[in-house]
Design a protein around this motif. Structure first.
Motif, PDB file in Angstrom:
ATOM      1  N   ALA A   1       0.759  -1.182   0.011  1.00 20.68           N
ATOM      2  CA  ALA A   1      -0.016   0.074   0.057  1.00 20.68           C
ATOM      3  C   ALA A   1       0.948   1.205  -0.103  1.00 20.68           C
ATOM      4  O   ALA A   1       0.531   2.071  -0.753  1.00 20.68           O
ATOM      5  CB  ALA A   1      -0.832  -0.001   1.133  1.00 20.68           C
ATOM      6  N   SER A   2       1.957   1.041   0.838  1.00 20.86           N
ATOM      7  CA  SER A   2       2.839   2.297   0.829  1.00 20.86           C
ATOM      8  C   SER A   2       3.543   2.482  -0.401  1.00 20.86           C
ATOM      9  O   SER A   2       3.648   3.740  -0.959  1.00 20.86           O
ATOM     10  CB  SER A   2       3.920   2.014   1.866  1.00 20.86           C
ATOM     11  OG  SER A   2       4.723   3.138   1.938  1.00 20.86           O
ATOM     12  N   ALA A   3       3.945   1.409  -1.120  1.00 14.91           N
ATOM     13  CA  ALA A   3       4.586   1.713  -2.533  1.00 14.91           C
ATOM     14  C   ALA A   3       3.433   2.303  -3.642  1.00 14.91           C
ATOM     15  O   ALA A   3       3.996   3.023  -4.323  1.00 14.91           O
ATOM     16  CB  ALA A   3       5.061   0.383  -2.999  1.00 14.91           C
TER      17      ALA A   3
ATOM     18  N   GLY B   1       3.935   5.618  -5.509  1.00 13.30           N
ATOM     19  CA  GLY B   1       4.396   5.764  -6.777  1.00 13.30           C
ATOM     20  C   GLY B   1       5.566   4.763  -7.046  1.00 13.30           C
ATOM     21  O   GLY B   1       6.543   4.819  -8.118  1.00 13.30           O
ATOM     22  N   LYS B   2       6.068   4.051  -6.000  1.00 18.97           N
ATOM     23  CA  LYS B   2       7.247   3.296  -6.089  1.00 18.97           C
ATOM     24  C   LYS B   2       7.125   1.896  -6.794  1.00 18.97           C
ATOM     25  O   LYS B   2       5.824   1.279  -6.474  1.00 18.97           O
ATOM     26  CB  LYS B   2       7.727   2.953  -4.537  1.00 18.97           C
ATOM     27  CG  LYS B   2       8.143   4.302  -3.804  1.00 18.97           C
ATOM     28  CD  LYS B   2       9.110   4.687  -4.255  1.00 18.97           C
ATOM     29  CE  LYS B   2       9.475   5.920  -3.401  1.00 18.97           C
ATOM     30  NZ  LYS B   2      10.421   6.657  -3.671  1.00 18.97           N
TER      31      LYS B   2
END
Length: 72
Positions: free
Chosen positions: A50-52, A56-57
């Motif tokens: 979710a963080s990625a 936009g990682k």
């Protein structure tokens, strides 16, 4: 469907089990039992993904790893 490989091992130093997902940098969790460590690393995986996505990682695809069983 492929999913990420999970390593689970006992840490004498931490006096508990560590679970990590090698394909996701720094994605690991701790538990008093192997099952608890596994459940916690699944939560960590969802947060990592979710963080990625939110930042936009790139997300690495799961890599195949043969299963190796070690019995103590």
């Amino acid at each position: 469907m492929k999913d990420y490989h999970v390593n689970i091992f006992y840490s004498d130093e931490d006096e508990g089990y560590i679970a990590d997902i090698p394909d996701l940098k720094a994605c690991s969790a701790f538990g008093e039992t192997p099952n608890e460590a596994f459940a916690e690393v699944l939560k960590a995986k969802e947060s990592w993904l979710a963080s990625a996505a939110a930042n936009g990682k790139p997300v690495p695809p799961p890599e195949y790893r043969p299963v190796i069983y070690r019995v103590a």
